[in-house]
Design a protein around this motif. Structure first.
Motif, short mmCIF file in Angstrom:
data_model
loop_
_atom_site.label_atom_id
_atom_site.label_comp_id
_atom_site.label_asym_id
_atom_site.label_seq_id
_atom_site.Cartn_x
_atom_site.Cartn_y
_atom_site.Cartn_z
N ALA A 184 33.09 -36.87 59.07
CA ALA A 184 32.95 -35.33 58.18
C ALA A 184 34.54 -35.39 57.75
CB ALA A 184 32.29 -34.26 58.91
N VAL A 185 35.69 -35.66 58.42
CA VAL A 185 37.30 -35.43 58.97
C VAL A 185 37.81 -35.42 57.14
CG1 VAL A 185 39.80 -35.16 60.05
CG2 VAL A 185 37.29 -34.96 61.18
N PRO A 186 37.41 -37.25 57.11
CA PRO A 186 37.93 -37.85 56.35
C PRO A 186 37.63 -37.77 54.92
CG PRO A 186 37.37 -39.17 58.31
CD PRO A 186 36.75 -38.63 58.45
N VAL A 187 36.11 -36.58 55.03
CA VAL A 187 36.03 -36.57 53.80
C VAL A 187 36.62 -34.85 53.31
CG1 VAL A 187 33.58 -35.83 52.22
CG2 VAL A 187 34.16 -37.43 53.91
N ALA A 188 36.77 -34.57 54.07
CA ALA A 188 37.00 -32.86 54.21
C ALA A 188 38.25 -33.17 53.55
CB ALA A 188 37.12 -32.08 55.58
N GLU A 189 39.52 -33.85 54.10
CA GLU A 189 41.14 -34.07 53.92
C GLU A 189 41.04 -34.38 52.31
OE1 GLU A 189 42.16 -37.44 56.46
OE2 GLU A 189 42.47 -35.93 57.89
N GLY A 190 39.87 -35.23 51.55
CA GLY A 190 39.73 -35.68 50.19
C GLY A 190 40.74 -36.62 50.23
N SER A 191 41.39 -37.05 48.79
CA SER A 191 42.04 -37.75 48.16
C SER A 191 43.41 -37.29 47.23
CB SER A 191 40.91 -39.26 46.98
OG SER A 191 40.12 -39.51 47.82
N ARG A 192 44.15 -38.14 47.42
CA ARG A 192 45.73 -37.46 46.68
C ARG A 192 45.07 -38.08 45.29
NH1 ARG A 192 49.72 -35.98 49.09
NH2 ARG A 192 51.41 -36.88 47.42
N ARG A 245 36.40 -29.55 45.48
CA ARG A 245 35.52 -30.91 46.72
C ARG A 245 36.70 -31.48 47.78
NH1 ARG A 245 30.94 -32.34 43.20
NH2 ARG A 245 30.69 -34.97 44.80
N GLY A 246 37.58 -30.84 47.86
CA GLY A 246 38.33 -31.69 48.66
C GLY A 246 39.66 -31.73 48.50
N HIS A 247 39.45 -32.48 47.57
CA HIS A 247 40.42 -33.28 46.80
C HIS A 247 41.91 -32.86 46.49
CE1 HIS A 247 37.53 -36.24 46.78
NE2 HIS A 247 37.02 -35.76 45.60
N HIS A 248 42.87 -33.16 46.60
CA HIS A 248 44.45 -33.31 46.78
C HIS A 248 45.21 -33.51 44.62
CE1 HIS A 248 45.22 -31.39 50.70
NE2 HIS A 248 44.33 -32.88 50.97
N VAL A 249 45.60 -32.54 44.15
CA VAL A 249 45.81 -33.12 42.97
C VAL A 249 47.08 -32.53 42.68
CG1 VAL A 249 44.95 -32.76 40.25
CG2 VAL A 249 43.17 -32.36 42.00
N PHE A 309 49.22 -41.82 45.68
CA PHE A 309 48.46 -42.09 44.96
C PHE A 309 47.11 -42.50 45.92
CE2 PHE A 309 51.87 -39.40 43.17
CZ PHE A 309 50.92 -37.51 43.62
N ASP A 310 45.81 -42.00 45.59
CA ASP A 310 44.81 -42.93 45.58
C ASP A 310 43.80 -43.15 44.33
OD1 ASP A 310 44.56 -42.89 48.75
OD2 ASP A 310 44.74 -40.32 48.31
N VAL A 312 32.89 -36.24 37.09
CA VAL A 312 33.26 -35.35 38.94
C VAL A 312 32.61 -36.94 39.42
CG1 VAL A 312 32.91 -34.30 40.64
CG2 VAL A 312 33.19 -33.09 39.31
N PHE A 313 31.37 -37.33 39.31
CA PHE A 313 30.73 -38.50 40.31
C PHE A 313 31.24 -39.61 39.76
CE2 PHE A 313 28.37 -41.86 38.63
CZ PHE A 313 27.86 -42.50 40.48
N TRP A 314 31.77 -39.54 37.93
CA TRP A 314 32.45 -41.44 38.01
C TRP A 314 34.36 -41.55 38.62
CZ3 TRP A 314 30.59 -45.85 37.19
CH2 TRP A 314 29.73 -46.42 36.72
N THR A 315 34.78 -39.84 38.45
CA THR A 315 36.28 -39.97 39.31
C THR A 315 35.95 -40.17 40.89
OG1 THR A 315 36.74 -37.72 37.87
CG2 THR A 315 38.08 -38.56 40.01
N GLU A 316 35.39 -39.61 41.22
CA GLU A 316 34.79 -40.04 43.11
C GLU A 316 33.81 -41.76 43.30
OE1 GLU A 316 33.96 -36.01 45.12
OE2 GLU A 316 32.90 -36.77 44.10
N PHE A 317 33.57 -42.32 42.27
CA PHE A 317 32.67 -43.35 42.49
C PHE A 317 34.23 -44.48 42.32
CE2 PHE A 317 31.60 -47.68 40.85
CZ PHE A 317 30.34 -47.47 41.05
N VAL A 318 35.05 -44.40 41.66
CA VAL A 318 36.63 -44.87 41.71
C VAL A 318 36.79 -45.22 42.76
CG1 VAL A 318 38.46 -45.33 40.48
CG2 VAL A 318 36.60 -44.72 38.76
N LEU A 319 37.18 -43.92 43.02
CA LEU A 319 37.90 -43.90 44.88
C LEU A 319 37.07 -44.09 45.71
CD1 LEU A 319 38.97 -39.97 44.69
CD2 LEU A 319 40.29 -41.82 44.35
#
Length: 522
Positions: free
Chosen positions: A15-23, A49-53, A135-136, A453-460
């Motif tokens: 859970a922690v990596p998910v909570a940290e989110g992506s850059r 959803r926990g991402h850093h933008v 950035f991710d 959102v789905f496709w953004t996170e799919f790419v991530l």
């Protein structure tokens, strides 16, 4: 106890990596404020959803300014200065000034990309970002967005391009598809998907002009500026473009012309549309106290309504006075004392909340894409007065779908306005068409924002979309069109015929020696 500790440890690991989110970097340093409607709702959802933008923009994005995990780099010098352009109401009423305006727009399009690049790459905050951060995922706006193309390559991150409208000319070819000029009207024309030979010709030439002189012509210029200021090892932009992971388009068949799309193109049109929220008390009182309902009158944020010529203002006032409906008029200047009681002028228009109100009956607009999307979402018929850019294109689709009427600014009179407003309010065809499209637009397997959102996170999750890459990307245009195959087939078909022809000709050719011998014997 041991089981609890084991489960807790698994939770921490997972859970922690998910909570940290992506850059995530959103580079949208060019274009108008309306283009924010594509990436601001997406930003808010990604942050939730926990991402850093991080956002690079030419306007301050007030909606996300107070959100955690959002950082803004606001390049004020790149904001569009509308004072440099002539009064649009005057332009629309004078053909010669339209020509002057067109020349000015072309000049701007020619100069803007290199100026954008010099300003963006020269900004100390951007240079610091490029030098020291990672950035991710990079998301770029395609509105004059050549400057943003190399960001994903620089950060070694997958890139998602975001179009504020439909797929731009040239983009389909870069993704391995055809441009389909025969039925896909260029967004700066007023053509529909049913074009004559003349219109198809003009449509093709206009789209190719835009692609060549607004896009291709600046690739090398902006590329050289990036190499000089940021990274000298940057590959040609055309190679970077071919490797974009996805393209989000602000389109949907309910308000855009349908077309075939490559698998890397995801339609997320209308992702900013939402149910209406309660109105401020003064507005609610005004719109609720009329049994006949009310009309919304707004022309976006780029053009100041108070610059309208007095004779046109009086035409609107007189037409509105004759209506039983009330009118909410977007007006940022000093409120006029001659407005009748059924008109309320407001500097800020909570447009979606008004269009979604139970008493809203009609919408008078300039035909901006976001405004028409909101009209479709809420099922409101429209009277449109386009100024330019994509507005005539948008209104053409609205008229084709049957929920709108279009008028020209130069033709405005009290009588014409009254007739047009009466038609959309009392001819049931307009209301039925608006409700039909609203039902179609809302009837999707997932809302457009959720899809984005789905496709953004799919790419991530998968670090790109290599599996969606069409093999045709690596083919030359003549190979995609099977010109070489047709030539081979033609040779296969023609060769036997030619061989037979030459054989027959050889057999039938006159033989002199034999002929002379026969003559001597005679």
């Amino acid at each position: 106890m041991k089981l609890f500790l084991f489960v807790f440890a698994i939770f921490i690991v997972v859970a922690v990596p998910v909570a940290e989110g992506s850059r995530i970097l959103i580079a949208a340093a060019h274009g108008t404020k309306s283009h924010q409607n594509v990436y601001v709702p997406l930003t808010k959802e990604l942050v939730a959803r926990g991402h850093h933008v991080t956002i690079i923009s030419n306007y301050e994005v007030g909606e996300v300014a107070l959100l955690d995990n959002v950082r803004q780099i606001w390049i004020e010098e790149l904001a569009i200065d509308v004072s440099k352009f002539p009064n649009m109401f005057t332009v629309m009423s004078d053909p010669w000034k339209k020509i002057d305006m067109a020349v000015k727009i072309i000049e701007t399009l020619i100069k803007q990309p290199s100026m954008n690049a010099e300003t963006t790459y020269g900004d100390p905050r951007v240079q610091q970002l490029m030098a020291s951060e990672s950035f991710d995922l990079v998301m770029i706006s395609e509105a004059c967005g050549l400057t943003c193309y190399p960001f994903g390559w620089h950060f070694k991150a997958p890139t998602i391009a975001m179009s504020p409208n439909v797929l731009f000319p040239g983009r389909a070819a870069l993704l391995g598809d055809d441009e389909h000029h025969s039925y896909v009207p260029f967004l700066l024309t007023s053509y529909t998907d049913k074009m004559s030979l003349y219109e198809r010709t003009i449509n093709y030439l206009t789209a190719k002009f835009f692609q060549t002189f607004v896009h291709d012509w600046h690739l090398d210029t902006v590329h050289s500026i990036f190499k000089r200021k940021i990274n000298p090892e940057c590959p040609p932009f055309i190679e970077i473009e071919k490797n974009f992971s996805l393209v989000f388009t602000n389109s949907h068949p309910s308000f855009s012309y349908p077309r075939t799309l490559p698998p890397k193109v995801i339609e997320v049109g209308g992702l900013h549309c939402r149910p209406a929220k309660p109105l401020p008390e003064d507005l609610e009182t005004f719109v609720s106290s009329s049994e006949a309902g009310f009309i919304v009158f707004g022309i976006g944020s780029a053009i100041r309504m108070e610059e309208m010529p007095e004779e046109i203002i009086q035409s609107f006032i007189k037409a509105f006075t004759r209506l039983p409906q009330r009118v909410i008029w977007q007006w940022k200047g000093k409120v006029r004392p001659d407005l009748p009681q059924n008109i309320k002028a407001v500097p800020w228009l909570p447009q979606q909340d008004l269009l979604g109100h139970r008493n809203c009956r009609g919408f008078i607009t300039h035909g901006g894409l976001n405004s028409l999307q909101e009209a479709v979402y809420h099922g409101i018929p429209v009277v449109g007065f386009p100024f330019g850019t994509d507005q005539s294109h948008n209104m053409g689709r609205a008229i084709q779908e049957g929920y709108a009427l279009k008028l020209e600014w130069k033709d405005i009179t009290q009588e014409l306005l009254t007739t047009a407003i009466h038609d959309i309010l009392h001819d049931s065809r307009y209301k039925k068409s608006a409700k039909r499209l609203s039902a179609m637009f809302r009837d999707q397997i997932q809302p457009p924002l959720e899809r984005a959102v789905f496709w953004t996170e799919f790419v991530l999750r998968h670090n790109g979309t290599e599996h969606l890459r069409l093999g045709s990307i690596d083919l030359a245009p003549y190979q995609r069109a099977l010109v070489d195959v047709y030539l081979v087939m033609a040779l296969i078909f023609i060769t036997p015929i030619l061989l037979m022809f030459f054989c027959v000709r050889r057999c039938c050719r006159r033989r002199p020696a034999v002929t002379d011998a026969v003559k001597k014997q005679q």
